[in-house]
Design an enzyme around this catalytic site. Structure first.
Site, PDB file in Angstrom:
ATOM      1  N   LYS A 117       0.798  -1.224   0.000  1.00 40.30           N
ATOM      2  CA  LYS A 117       0.000   0.000   0.000  1.00 40.30           C
ATOM      3  C   LYS A 117       0.834   1.280   0.000  1.00 40.30           C
ATOM      4  O   LYS A 117       0.309   2.352  -0.296  1.00 40.30           O
ATOM      5  CB  LYS A 117      -0.943  -0.014   1.203  1.00 40.30           C
ATOM      6  CG  LYS A 117      -1.982  -1.123   1.136  1.00 40.30           C
ATOM      7  CD  LYS A 117      -3.074  -0.730   0.185  1.00 40.30           C
ATOM      8  CE  LYS A 117      -4.176  -1.745   0.143  1.00 40.30           C
ATOM      9  NZ  LYS A 117      -5.407  -1.176  -0.390  1.00 40.30           N
TER      10      LYS A 117
HETATM   11  C1  LIG Z   1      -3.466  -6.907   3.913  1.00 40.42           C
HETATM   12  C2  LIG Z   1      -4.193  -6.508   2.680  1.00 40.42           C
HETATM   13  N1  LIG Z   1      -4.391  -7.431   1.727  1.00 40.42           N
HETATM   14  C3  LIG Z   1      -5.062  -7.145   0.601  1.00 40.42           C
HETATM   15  C4  LIG Z   1      -5.597  -5.892   0.370  1.00 40.42           C
HETATM   16  C5  LIG Z   1      -6.357  -5.637  -0.905  1.00 40.42           C
HETATM   17  O1  LIG Z   1      -5.632  -4.847  -1.824  1.00 40.42           O
HETATM   18  P1  LIG Z   1      -6.405  -3.835  -2.778  1.00 40.42           P
HETATM   19  O2  LIG Z   1      -7.041  -2.821  -1.879  1.00 40.42           O
HETATM   20  O3  LIG Z   1      -5.377  -3.236  -3.665  1.00 40.42           O
HETATM   21  O4  LIG Z   1      -7.450  -4.595  -3.530  1.00 40.42           O
HETATM   22  C6  LIG Z   1      -5.413  -4.904   1.333  1.00 40.42           C
HETATM   23  C7  LIG Z   1      -6.008  -3.580   1.172  1.00 40.42           C
HETATM   24  O5  LIG Z   1      -6.238  -2.852   2.113  1.00 40.42           O
HETATM   25  C8  LIG Z   1      -4.675  -5.202   2.507  1.00 40.42           C
HETATM   26  O6  LIG Z   1      -4.467  -4.284   3.467  1.00 40.42           O
END
Ligand SMILES: Cc1ncc(COP(=O)(O)O)c(C=O)c1O
Length: 326
Positions: A44
């Site tokens: 992120k």
């Molecule tokens: C630990 C974790 N995995 C997966 C995701 C999903 O990613 P995306 O928001 O890019 O779909 C997030 C998003 O907040 C996350 O914090």
């Protein structure tokens, strides 16, 4: 001398690492895009910095401003790191099902954290969507990030994560598998990879209790699909604008128990100490095994670090209490 001018310059260019034991039964090469090497320990950081830079560029975020976001932790961490370097304040709204470690970590990097109940509808005034919106209206010189609908989120992955995967696999990637929350990762990476090679297949990992899989298959937003679940980071009870369903070939759902058990297995079998959505992603990938053949190069993206889950998926008392292990 070879050094970064500040911590933000270390974001991206993460390694691609082969999985060995957990994927033994698969005929293909499975490579993990290992995003914990980012300075905030998650993928992120990429989109957090991009969202801030784009908001600075068009004047939505002004000098000395306050960044407000509803975040389950990782986006908050990325935003907080950028805010420290660039001189902004942060207020993060988080739901109470998120791990205590995630909240403590956000406070450690200077953010104010507001905790809201999980089990209320998105339009309820107590929900973390509503509270973040209200705070942004009440706080002077503030900017509401809205990672769900902010196009800079997917764009960050289109501009960095996707090209890195293409280059690191020498253009040989055939499948991309990833957990879906806001949709930024799958949509940005998927779009880039499909532009290079339209044959690349893009699979999303969803949870039981989330609307994505059914919506993708039927076009129906079914409220009956929505119920509380334990898995962190993926699945939604809304349709974020960042989920581009047209580039996703399919979804598979992983149970809370399997996601938790496979989070432990990644650490024990592969030495990969990762977050809960990585457990869901690898289990989902194994569920898809009939889709892969000998020459395939399958890339799975692991979002965040295991340290944020030591009170839960890496705590055997918690695992027993949940009925996930004997
Ligand atoms: C630990 C974790 N995995 C997966 C995701 C999903 O990613 P995306 O928001 O890019 O779909 C997030 C998003 O907040 C996350 O914090």
């Amino acid at each position: 001398m070879d050094y970064a001018k500040n911590i933000l310059e270390t974001i991206g260019n993460t390694p691609l690492v082969k999985l060995n034991k957990l994927t033994e039964e698969l005929p293909c090469l499975v490579l993990a895009k290992y995003e914990t090497f980012n300075p905030g320990n998650s993928v992120k950081d990429r989109m957090a910095l991009k969202m801030i830079e784009d908001a600075e560029a068009d004047g939505r975020l002004k000098p000395g401003g306050t960044i407000i976001e509803g975040t389950s932790g990782n986006t908050g961490m990325g935003l907080a790191l950028a805010a420290i370097v660039k001189g902004y304040k942060c207020i993060f709204v988080i739901s109470d099902k998120q791990s205590k470690e995630k909240m403590d970590i956000l406070r450690a990097v200077g953010a104010e954290v507001v905790v809201c109940p999980t089990d209320v509808a998105p339009d309820d005034p107590r929900s973390y969507y509503s509270v973040s919106k209200r705070l942004s209206q009440e706080t002077p010189n503030s900017w509401y990030v809205n990672q769900y609908d902010n196009p800079s989120n997917a764009k960050a992955h289109y501009e960095s994560t996707g090209p890195e995967i293409w280059k690191q696999t020498d253009g040989k990637v055939t499948h991309f598998v990833v957990g879906v929350g806001t949709g930024g990762t799958i949509s940005g990476v998927g779009k880039y990879l499909k532009e290079q090679n339209p044959e690349v297949k893009v699979w999303g990992i969803d949870t039981y209790g989330s609307v994505f899989k059914k919506y993708h298959e039927t076009g129906i937003f079914d409220e009956n699909e929505i119920y509380p679940y334990v898995t962190e980071g993926i699945g939604e009870d809304i349709l974020p604008e960042n989920v581009d369903f047209s580039i996703i070939d399919g979804f598979t759902k992983v149970t809370d128990k399997d996601a938790a058990v496979y989070t432990q297995l990644l650490a024990k079998e592969e030495g990969m100490f990762l977050g809960n959505s990585a457990g869901a992603a690898i289990k989902g990938l194994l569920q898809l095994k009939d889709h892969f053949t000998k020459d395939d190069v399958v890339v799975v993206l692991f979002h965040d670090h295991g340290s944020r889950y030591v009170g839960k998926m890496f705590n055997n008392d918690w695992m027993k209490k949940m009925g996930y292990i004997d």
